[in-house]
Design an enzyme around this catalytic site. Structure first.
Site, PDB file in Angstrom:
ATOM      1  CB  CYS A 103      27.964  15.901  32.954  1.00 42.98           C
ATOM      2  SG  CYS A 103      28.090  16.777  34.517  1.00 42.98           S
ATOM      3  CE  LYS A 133       4.934   5.239   7.136  1.00 47.42           C
ATOM      4  NZ  LYS A 133       4.985   6.649   7.532  1.00 47.42           N
ATOM      5  CG  ASP A 190       3.710  12.433   5.461  1.00 44.16           C
ATOM      6  OD1 ASP A 190       3.589  11.965   6.609  1.00 44.16           O
ATOM      7  OD2 ASP A 190       4.633  13.183   5.123  1.00 44.16           O
ATOM      8  CE1 TYR A 232      -3.381   2.757   8.586  1.00 43.16           C
ATOM      9  CE2 TYR A 232      -3.482   4.586   7.044  1.00 43.16           C
ATOM     10  CZ  TYR A 232      -3.208   4.093   8.301  1.00 43.16           C
ATOM     11  OH  TYR A 232      -2.760   4.932   9.267  1.00 43.16           O
ATOM     12  CE  LYS A 264       8.942   6.406   6.516  1.00 42.54           C
ATOM     13  NZ  LYS A 264       9.378   7.389   7.469  1.00 42.54           N
ATOM     14  CB  CYS A 316      29.506  19.605  32.347  1.00 39.14           C
ATOM     15  SG  CYS A 316      27.728  19.853  32.308  1.00 39.14           S
ATOM     16  CD  GLU A 321      -2.380  -1.303   2.767  1.00 38.82           C
ATOM     17  OE1 GLU A 321      -2.496  -0.297   3.494  1.00 38.82           O
ATOM     18  OE2 GLU A 321      -2.675  -2.439   3.133  1.00 38.82           O
ATOM     19  CB  CYS A 362      27.791  21.642  36.396  1.00 37.48           C
ATOM     20  SG  CYS A 362      28.435  20.024  35.958  1.00 37.48           S
ATOM     21  CB  CYS A 386      24.944  18.366  36.447  1.00 36.28           C
ATOM     22  SG  CYS A 386      24.983  18.965  34.759  1.00 36.28           S
TER      23      CYS A 386
HETATM   24  P1  AMP Z   1       5.428   6.041  11.507  1.00 35.38           P
HETATM   25  O1  AMP Z   1       4.594   7.121  12.151  1.00 35.38           O
HETATM   26  O2  AMP Z   1       6.480   6.550  10.589  1.00 35.38           O
HETATM   27  O3  AMP Z   1       5.901   5.018  12.482  1.00 35.38           O
HETATM   28  O4  AMP Z   1       4.458   5.265  10.537  1.00 35.38           O
HETATM   29  C1  AMP Z   1       3.282   4.710  11.004  1.00 35.38           C
HETATM   30  C2  AMP Z   1       2.142   5.509  10.480  1.00 35.38           C
HETATM   31  O5  AMP Z   1       2.037   5.418   9.070  1.00 35.38           O
HETATM   32  C3  AMP Z   1       0.828   4.971  10.949  1.00 35.38           C
HETATM   33  O6  AMP Z   1       0.510   5.444  12.230  1.00 35.38           O
HETATM   34  C4  AMP Z   1      -0.113   5.536   9.927  1.00 35.38           C
HETATM   35  O7  AMP Z   1      -0.600   6.774  10.364  1.00 35.38           O
HETATM   36  C5  AMP Z   1       0.744   5.812   8.716  1.00 35.38           C
HETATM   37  N1  AMP Z   1       0.297   5.140   7.483  1.00 35.38           N
HETATM   38  C6  AMP Z   1       0.103   5.769   6.309  1.00 35.38           C
HETATM   39  N2  AMP Z   1      -0.303   4.924   5.368  1.00 35.38           N
HETATM   40  C7  AMP Z   1      -0.396   3.700   5.936  1.00 35.38           C
HETATM   41  C8  AMP Z   1      -0.783   2.405   5.465  1.00 35.38           C
HETATM   42  N3  AMP Z   1      -1.140   2.196   4.201  1.00 35.38           N
HETATM   43  N4  AMP Z   1      -0.770   1.390   6.349  1.00 35.38           N
HETATM   44  C9  AMP Z   1      -0.389   1.590   7.638  1.00 35.38           C
HETATM   45  N5  AMP Z   1      -0.018   2.787   8.134  1.00 35.38           N
HETATM   46  C10 AMP Z   1      -0.008   3.846   7.298  1.00 35.38           C
HETATM   47 ZN    ZN Z   2      27.206  18.890  34.343  1.00 34.02          ZN
END
Ligand code: AMP
Ligand code: ZN
Length: 664
Positions: free
Chosen positions: A420, A112, A114, A221, A308, A402, A110, A405, A426
């Site tokens: 430290c 991913k 954003d 999804y 990714k 440090c 699938e 401190c 500290c």
């Molecule tokens: P991460 O936040 O980078 O760990 O990625 C996990 C997040 O990817 C999940 O919490 C989802 O919000 C998102 N995500 C987007 N597309 C998908 C998909 N097709 N399947 C599962 N998670 C997804």
């Molecule tokens: Zn310190």
């Protein structure tokens, strides 16, 4: 036709139009006709409040105001995903999971998306709850806001399940995002930075009518729940689609990692044609039984992997390096950069990790450096652009003392980080430890935040976490931004933390390397702080999953006289420093020293409860069969290769009833 029927018909009609328009992208009426019908329904509903329905299409315009979002504990935890970046990573993953499950593995690929993740609950076909991911264990109830998103069905179609959760991503398509920004610019307001932050910000708006104005979408999804009667991930996507959810049709079923890579290649190019932002591909083991066998690590499912897309890179100038001191005394060098735009955000800082990393990069103040942003929030420095280096530049000398401190730093053999050692003197360490102590997963002290802790320390009111329990309202009232009510809450919150169970107190103490899981193991094994305090190194490393590094850290914590004084004070104040009688119920050592593998599907008990029983009785659950396995508890559907392995190693197999009898 009577009024009620008429109202129902209008609702059904409008629901269908919404579906055609927002889910299928295929409107069958004009906006004008839609608005006329909606108005008619609104008028009828106002005249006949007796037919009110919280899931009527009229409810999508919003209007409900939420002042404080209620916290809701997820029935099923919302995990993150492990990341991979190369063919090799994916092949490694496949090798790992093939050891844990039987048979061929198919994958659903699938995209991913954003945006902001969301968990929707449906009961009898109606949306009853929408909760943000939060920290994965609990999130915010944002139902009123989610209802305004037109692609979220308020009422399902077809042959849906009586109760289930479905997870997805709230996204803001580029088009809508740009339009929102044009309007903002016209109004002389600052434009939004990127669709993802705007989408997740929208979920927490107090006025749902504002959310309704934003062109958000919800892409689904994952179905979650028990007894779903579904066999594969791919099938669950198809079902969800039939019930009226917007499930992107990029999803593809494949038979090998090679095919996964083809999918990745394809979308690496074509993702630029999509209406929304994507940052990679998610690969999921298709068979749900295999998924269950694979289970979860502390953070992510073993049965899924994100891949990714290659991160974006820019170059910018390194202005300076500063050093931060953490609560454990660890020093982190930070690169302060000339601000630069990268993947939709302005980058000003990057972590340099440690002295080795600085040396490896040979990074110097004034250098032009390449910065990359992958999935993580903090960007990385990949390399220095040596061609642009000033011939007068000097190598970076790591600090020796440090920055807070001035104590001389130490670096233990085999460790990357400088420390430290001024544990008790500290400031950032003192503050950091108390901040850790009060944090949500530790003592969870409501009414007290990190900034107030810093204030309390700097004002000399507290010097360690045991001092919290002697704070009075009169002492905190004069502090900046403290009203009578907040002072009350603070004192009350601290008092309430005396009920927090021992394992969390142990975690809260902030012993180096003793995280949540280790604290749980230690608490379970030793049952009281006094016993842990007198355990020897040899004894400690015999506890499951406790290695030499942790054992030594525990020993040195209890060797400090100051720590013992603090613990004594905590004890006097009534903080839980041993397991309560309640917690001890059902705990035995019957299975001490045994390593048990659980496999298959069970009739009388869930797999998780079975695992918990093993742990409560002192046993260890292990995921793969080896010569160390004591025995296997098998339900139906135990895979043939597991069976073979067990026979070869001469390991006995018990059914659930035989096992339950064993522990009574
Ligand atoms: P991460 O936040 O980078 O760990 O990625 C996990 C997040 O990817 C999940 O919490 C989802 O919000 C998102 N995500 C987007 N597309 C998908 C998909 N097709 N399947 C599962 N998670 C997804
Ligand atoms: Zn310190």
């Amino acid at each position: 036709m009577n009024i009620e029927q008429h109202i129902q018909n209008l609702r059904r009609e409008l629901r269908d139009h919404n579906y055609n328009y927002y889910v299928l992208d295929n409107p069958t009426v004009s906006d004008y006709d839609f608005d006329i019908k909606l108005k008619e329904l609104q008028e009828l509903e106002t005249k006949h409040p007796e037919f009110f329905d919280a899931n009527s299409p009229t409810q999508r315009v919003g209007g409900a105001i939420t002042k404080n979002f209620e916290t809701i504990v997820h029935e099923h935890r919302m995990y993150s995903l492990d990341n991979s970046y190369s063919k090799e990573d994916l092949q490694d993953w496949e090798t790992r999971i093939k050891k844990l499950v039987d048979g061929d593995i198919q994958y659903t690929c699938e995209l991913k998306y954003d945006g902001a993740s969301i968990s929707l609950t449906y009961e009898n076909g109606l949306l009853t709850k929408a909760v943000t991911r939060g920290d994965g264990f609990q999130g915010d109830n944002v139902t009123a806001n989610i209802k305004t998103i037109k692609s979220v069905p308020l009422q399902l179609k077809g042959d849906y399940l009586p109760k289930f959760d479905i997870r997805g991503e709230i996204v803001l398509p580029f088009d809508g995002f740009n339009k929102m920004n044009e309007e903002r610019i016209e109004l002389g307001e600052e434009p939004y930075r990127n669709p993802r932050n705007t989408a997740s910000g929208s979920l927490k708006l107090q006025d749902s009518a504002e959310v309704a104005k934003r062109p958000l979408e919800c892409l689904l999804y994952n179905l979650t729940g028990s007894n779903l009667g579904i066999r594969t991930q791919y099938e669950s996507l198809e079902k969800a689609r039939q019930w009226g959810f917007k499930v992107p049709d990029a999803a593809k079923l494949v038979n090998s990692i090679e095919e996964v890579l083809e999918f990745v290649e394809y979308w690496n190019v074509h993702r630029h044609d999509l209406p929304y932002e994507t940052d990679g591909v998610v690969i999921k083991v298709n068979n749900l039984q295999q998924q269950e066998e694979l289970g979860y690590t502390a953070k992510a499912p073993r049965w899924a992997m994100a891949y990714k897309f290659k991160a974006e890179q820019v170059s910018t100038k390194l202005n300076s390096i500063t050093y931060q001191v953490g609560r454990t005394g660890a020093i982190t060098p930070v690169a302060n950069l000339e601000p630069v735009e990268l993947a939709g955000t302005t980058v000003k800082r990057a972590s340099l990790h440690n002295a080795d990393q600085i040396e490896k990069l040979d990074i110097r103040v004034g250098d032009e450096v390449f910065v990359e942003k992958g999935g993580e929030i903090i960007p990385k420095i990949i390399a220095v652009d040596f061609a642009k280096r000033d011939s007068n530049s000097n190598p970076t000398l790591y600090i020796t003392n440090c920055p807070e401190c001035n104590t001389e730093l130490i670096r233990q053999e085999g460790e990357a980080q400088h420390y430290c050692p001024n544990y008790n003197g500290c400031n950032p360490q003192i503050i950091g430890r108390i901040q850790h102590f009060i944090s949500r997963k530790a003592m969870d002290i409501e009414g007290l935040g990190g900034e107030t802790v810093a204030l309390l320390v700097n004002e000399g009111l507290i010097n360690n976490y045991s001092d919290l329990y002697e704070l009075t309202k009169e002492q905190v009232m004069p502090l900046e931004r403290m009203a009578e009510k907040s002072a009350d809450n603070l004192v009350f919150g601290i008092d309430a933390s005396k009920k927090i169970p021992f394992e969390r107190v142990l975690f809260a103490l902030g012993i180096r390397f003793v995280g949540e899981t280790v604290a749980k193991k230690l608490a379970k094994h030793y049952k009281s702080i006094d016993v842990i305090a007198t355990a020897s190194e040899e004894d400690l490393v015999n506890v499951d999953e406790i290695g030499i590094k942790i054992a030594q850290s525990v020993l040195s914590f209890f060797k400090e006289e100051q720590n013992m004084l603090i613990l004594n004070r905590l004890k006097q104040f009534g903080v839980q420093l041993e397991m309560s009688a309640d917690q001890l119920i059902g705990q035995t050592n019957i299975l001490q020293g045994q390593s048990i593998v659980v496999t298959g599907v069970f009739e009388s008990i869930s797999r998780n409860d079975l695992k918990k029983l093993i742990e409560d009785n002192g046993g260890k659950v292990s995921s793969s069969i080896s010569s160390k396995t004591s025995y296997i508890v098998a339900g139906t559907n135990m895979g043939p290769s597991k069976k073979q392995k067990a026979e070869k190693l001469n390991i006995s197999i018990l059914n659930e009833y035989e096992f339950l009898q064993k522990i009574q």
